[in-house]
Design a protein around this motif. Structure first.
Motif, short mmCIF file in Angstrom:
data_model
loop_
_atom_site.label_atom_id
_atom_site.label_comp_id
_atom_site.label_asym_id
_atom_site.label_seq_id
_atom_site.Cartn_x
_atom_site.Cartn_y
_atom_site.Cartn_z
N TYR A 15 -5.16 -11.42 -5.38
CA TYR A 15 -4.25 -12.71 -6.91
C TYR A 15 -3.39 -11.74 -7.41
CZ TYR A 15 -8.51 -16.60 -6.07
OH TYR A 15 -9.33 -17.24 -5.83
N CYS A 16 -2.07 -11.71 -6.60
CA CYS A 16 -1.41 -11.10 -6.60
C CYS A 16 -0.48 -11.57 -7.62
CB CYS A 16 -0.15 -10.35 -5.94
SG CYS A 16 -0.09 -12.05 -4.59
N ALA B 290 0.66 -1.18 0.28
CA ALA B 290 0.01 0.02 0.10
C ALA B 290 0.96 1.18 0.53
CB ALA B 290 -0.62 0.13 0.99
N GLN B 291 2.49 1.10 0.62
CA GLN B 291 2.84 2.41 0.86
C GLN B 291 3.88 2.56 0.00
OE1 GLN B 291 3.06 3.40 5.32
NE2 GLN B 291 2.73 1.48 4.86
N ALA B 292 4.34 1.08 -0.76
CA ALA B 292 5.18 2.07 -1.75
C ALA B 292 5.34 2.60 -2.46
CB ALA B 292 5.64 0.31 -2.42
N ASP B 293 4.10 3.01 -3.14
CA ASP B 293 4.64 3.74 -4.36
C ASP B 293 3.46 5.41 -4.17
OD1 ASP B 293 5.79 2.63 -6.26
OD2 ASP B 293 3.90 0.95 -5.29
N TYR C 30 -6.97 -5.82 -11.88
CA TYR C 30 -6.84 -6.59 -10.05
C TYR C 30 -8.03 -7.73 -10.46
CZ TYR C 30 -11.04 -3.16 -9.45
OH TYR C 30 -12.26 -2.11 -10.34
N PRO C 31 -7.85 -8.35 -10.13
CA PRO C 31 -9.07 -9.47 -9.88
C PRO C 31 -10.16 -9.13 -8.51
CG PRO C 31 -6.37 -10.42 -9.24
CD PRO C 31 -6.79 -8.47 -8.94
N LYS C 32 -11.12 -9.52 -8.90
CA LYS C 32 -12.49 -8.19 -8.64
C LYS C 32 -13.33 -10.14 -8.04
CE LYS C 32 -12.16 -5.53 -12.01
NZ LYS C 32 -11.23 -5.90 -13.31
N ALA C 33 -13.94 -9.73 -7.37
CA ALA C 33 -14.80 -10.77 -7.17
C ALA C 33 -15.43 -12.26 -7.95
CB ALA C 33 -16.47 -10.21 -6.00
N ILE D 210 -0.83 -4.63 -7.48
CA ILE D 210 -2.98 -4.91 -6.56
C ILE D 210 -3.20 -3.28 -6.85
CG2 ILE D 210 -4.20 -5.72 -5.28
CD1 ILE D 210 -3.76 -7.24 -7.83
N TYR D 211 -2.14 -2.65 -5.49
CA TYR D 211 -2.71 -1.89 -5.01
C TYR D 211 -2.03 -0.35 -5.55
CZ TYR D 211 -2.33 -3.17 -0.15
OH TYR D 211 -3.67 -3.70 0.41
N VAL D 212 -1.41 -0.07 -6.93
CA VAL D 212 -1.45 1.05 -7.49
C VAL D 212 -2.59 0.38 -8.26
CG1 VAL D 212 -0.34 1.13 -9.80
CG2 VAL D 212 0.48 0.37 -8.42
#
Lengths: 379, 379, 379, 379
Positions: free
Chosen positions: D135-136, D26-29, D344-347, D327-329
């Protein structure tokens, strides 16, 4: 570690490669908050870009002098400043922040001349502040593990180190007028050395770092393979370390098909190691008379020096940006610890490697004569 | 090719490594019948061993002079003799067979001195016979393919070649009294050079062979990493080829964890190649601005020079013994053709590489001075 | 071993791939002299080609019946015959030679049906002659070493074997009319199975060979990925061995980018092994809780089963043609020994693997139902 | 992207593996500020740990219900919550946050049952909020590039996908009482499936993701290789995709010597691709009739889908933690964009893969019968 530290950066403006790597490195593990910056040679662009990245308006500075003054005046001044400006300005900025009592992480090369390097070492020592240099490859977990293996004697006495940092990204003769390439081979902009100062210097540091030993003498052969270049685009340097080990270091920008091209082999009386930056999570190890075995980042029983810098399990790769982050992990610990201990590269390492580059330039001009590789103050 | 040729060997007695490789090489493809031999320094052992391998009693000789006389007297004399005796005897035996009108395949090094090498070149020329030297790595299909690529200009003008032949099999200091290792570092037995003359010479030949160019000048750094050795067990040689290409050649016997350790990289204006003997059926190729691609032995459209030396389909590996066999394929064709054409290594190649080794010895003694690498007769 | 043996071949005429491999295999190590052959379906072409390869006129036969009669009548009759004819003829020829008292090496598949396979097993047993099948991959030194490791318990009880033989050489839909490809997917010519009978069968044998265990039951999923093919070009087979181990076997001809594609992984209670035919001289081994280590052909202390089939030193690769030669080494020793011992694949192995292929065909047709994989006579 | 988003996490307390990966991701970018959390099942420990990581006291919650209530009441409520709690609680927490209007990133498996999965899909749709599943591996730049290649038709119609996620980290029979291993094979804790639900599910998603296609039917073979395990530790699943492609998926925990063991091969009419997570920055590609070429992360001309998720130059590796960061990007962009677009993977992906796992369990119990792999609501 208790509490986030405050961090700022000089340089690394919009579009730079190195700025994002430092921001990621500082923030990824939550050790530093990015609170101040003078990001661009153009004051307005720098201020705007810093604010777009979440820096408060009053700490989005127009230049490094303004930043130095502004931060000095604050209670919550930054704990660490990263200097990621053009090479020729590293000396002046690093010196000023150290003298003002800030910890500094300086991009490589730390300085352009050996004399400047000696001056930084003296200033850092007098200041009692951290002056680190971003030889970030030395912060890969498996590089730290190799160093630990050498230090604890797994390989016996070291006989030989063979390193290379050879890629093919400046092999195109048609790049003669490409500004991103051209300056690297122009003495007016790059100084005395091309590829040796740019990439070979990393391999030099890596070899010394893993061996825990310093280069004493060297002999160099430089070549400018692409017509029209005044500085070398390919170099071979033979080394002798203070402890007697032999070194072979090859660096090139014309090796088409090599991508990053940083790798190292270490050979001792009792074993050998091989590591390559492109697959940084494995080390190949063989003991005398044994088989080659693959040491994996994250494996059970890995040295503490490696384990503390690895975030995810065995087999899950960690790459270059987190090697940069590991330098920041080291620095956060050093700052919290109140001292300057740790395995991160220091001003003296920046000085030594720059002195060796200058020595190699001299040797190459003198037909490969063996010369002293050490800075005068450390002879 | 029509008809089996007759083949004999001097040396390669029971227990030797090289004898079986030559017998397999000569017989594997059915080009040669093994009909004569003087296999051992001990005449009785040599005669008995030859007969156990199917050689008729009257052609199982006690020594090479007896063999030379015996074969000269026969109608069905051998078409080719292989000289696989101790290094110091190559000169005398090769010279004698050539002068008697036999085609010769001589093990490397062809001679101990440059003067002897020049003499062999002269004798071979005068005799009109084939004098081949067993630089067998040059007969791998993919090595031939690399040469073909360079020759047809796939890489553009060649700028740089980086070769190594570095293993770790003499790294054990406790081998000081091991007779299989000791002689290699003893000037009385090995001559002026240790590892450079033993393995480095193969890498030297390979570089020249692929480039289709010759070493003009060189500068060397030798080291004896294992205490007590008078000759080098590690060497780095910088090269300049006649066509202007730069060379870097590293050879070592103390690189623990490397097994065979012969590999080569070729860089030109328009592309690069990488090949390693341990996985000899693939070449890594990249064109300027393109991707690395894997060229496979046996692939559709491979050069004729490679295709003719490959026996099985793509993906089915062929190894070292069949590289030796490829030298015999070349020689069978040359003999049948009545001429001395073909890509197999010749006396002049044996001379040039030995001259370069002697030059490297001199340079290393003189602090890495740049010296002429060519034999006097070819300057 | 004392004395050369006499060898002949049926099939392997001019232009065939398999003929040269057998001739090289038989002759490379000097164990067999190539003295007789019926090489071609066209008698005249066969006679001429045999003589061009050095076979005497009276032993250059027009067909296999002529050869059988001719050799039976001679004192110096062949010691071994290789059957390398089209698959559908293997049964008849192999049976006839066995019944006439000759040792036979039959190409795979040994027969087209399970019933024929059982008949060959009975005939071979009754004759007391050797009936070998050319599952030559099992004769790589490192495959033998893996078998030795399993047999001596290095891995503990075996839990799982994962094998594949998957290449991409029949992936082109435009090959529908290419005669070299088309017959493989035509039941009239290929029989009940395409890729499973052609390549999967090698992986099946390899798994059983290394484990020293036999497939008891299996479940298969076949696919014809290229439109228009009646037989499978891709198959997955799940296995259960008699000793309880689980097997996973994938075979394909449409895996573009895989060249030869034969590899195997073996997992036991105490360790795992990985090997790939394209780099056949290394095995990757890991013990439970240990590191992956690389076992090298030719290393000190390698098992005798591997050492006896290796000709050159560690790091010098040996490839596919010499794996075929190793079958001949085994057979020469078995013939000299007067018995039928040795690790070479035998008629019963040819039967078992063919029975498993037929079982897989049945299972795939039946929606992956689990079926008995064993031939009736061995249930 | 303008402005940092606020982020919180449920779970991921001190000592967890997954918590640090999410915080780094979450924080890296710099896209998210970590401002809220309910990190531990023990409220006090959770509150203390959150504060030690820089979360303000009033947002360091004791449990997820408290956090939901607290955040709902704030103006500066979190923009995204990550659910990283034990598997059985994912459903309830994810559902509650979605219904309260929060965007959610849920760890895999999204739910324990297919019914719960369908419920989440419905709730997410109704809420208009993002419901992502971690599903990273699908967020590695080169995985995105493979998907782009398939989508634009580089491989032609896809025929076959071969995937595995097989490691050896639960191979030790002595781990029967090791709590970190034991629960995985205990139906009371793990549900209906062991390794298939834990790792195989990632390979399932990856295959569907790259193909842009969904699994329609499957047949499975499960094995419990370590005695005493009720759930599978090794599984093979054959697949058929809706578009007709065949799939082979192997997953294992007893493959000693494999570390992470996630890899995939894709074969189409016109080409093939191979990728392995342990070296994630390269893809091997071959076109029909061409050579294998290595596609590098960061190369010129890489697809935009890959380029946007890469931070450093070609040859500089990026690893697993930054795949999570990607994924957070994606999520930051989706949130800023106001919609739920992105790769990104969804429900629905979480639902489909869980339905396929349940289908595989049923098939394995039924002797490998072919079954519908789709959730009822999507048939």
């Amino acid at each position: 570690m208790a509490g986030k530290l405050n961090w700022g950066i000089v340089g690394g403006g919009e579009g730079s490669q190195i700025g994002p790597a430092h921001r990621l490195g500082a923030q990824a593990d939550g050790h530093f908050a990015f609170v101040a910056g003078a990001l661009d040679a153009d004051p307005e662009k720098g201020r705007a870009y810093a604010q777009s990245l979440g820096v408060a308006e009053d700490r989005a500075y127009g230049d490094w002098r303004e930043m130095l003054a502004g931060e000095q005046a604050r209670e919550d001044r930054i704990d660490l400043v990263t200097v990621a400006t053009p090479n020729a300005t590293h000396f002046e900025i690093t010196k000023a922040f150290l003298e003002a009592g800030f910890h500094v992480l300086c991009e490589k090369p730390m300085t352009m001349t050996v004399e400047e390097g000696e001056e930084i070492v003296r200033v850092a020592e007098k200041s009692g502040r951290i002056c680190a240099v971003n030889y970030c490859y030395s912060a890969y977990p498996m590089v730290r593990h190799m160093r630990a293996m050498v230090a604890r004697g797994d390989l016996g006495k070291i006989r030989l180190v063979v390193a290379s940092f050879s890629h093919g990204h400046h092999a195109d003769a048609r790049d003669q007028d490409n500004p991103r390439v051209r300056w690297r081979y122009d003495p007016a902009q790059a100084g005395v050395s091309g590829q040796m100062a740019d990439c070979g210097i990393h391999a030099l540091h890596l070899a010394s770092f893993i061996l825990g030993d310093e280069v004493a003498r060297l002999s160099a052969d430089f070549a400018s393979c692409v017509p029209g270049r005044e500085l070398e685009d390919d170099a071979m340097v033979n080394l002798r370390f203070e402890g007697g080990a032999v070194g072979r270091l090859w660096t090139s920008t014309i090796a088409i098909g090599r991508q990053h091209g940083l790798d190292i082999q270490i050979y001792g009386e009792e074993g050998g190691l091989r590591w390559a930056q492109e697959q940084p999570n494995q080390v190949y190890h063989q003991t005398l008379g044994g088989r080659t075995e693959i040491i994996e980042k994250g494996e059970a029983g890995i040295s503490e020096d490696a384990a503390r810098l690895s975030r995810v399990v065995i087999g899950s790769p960690e790459g270059f940006p987190l090697a940069v982050a590991n330098i920041y992990v080291d620095l956060a610990q050093a700052i919290h610890g109140g001292g300057a201990d740790g395995l991160y590269p220091k001003a003296v390492d920046g000085l030594r490697s720059m002195a060796a580059v200058h020595a190699a330039v001299g040797s190459a001009k003198d037909g490969g004569a063996w010369v002293d590789a050490r800075p005068p103050m450390l002879r």
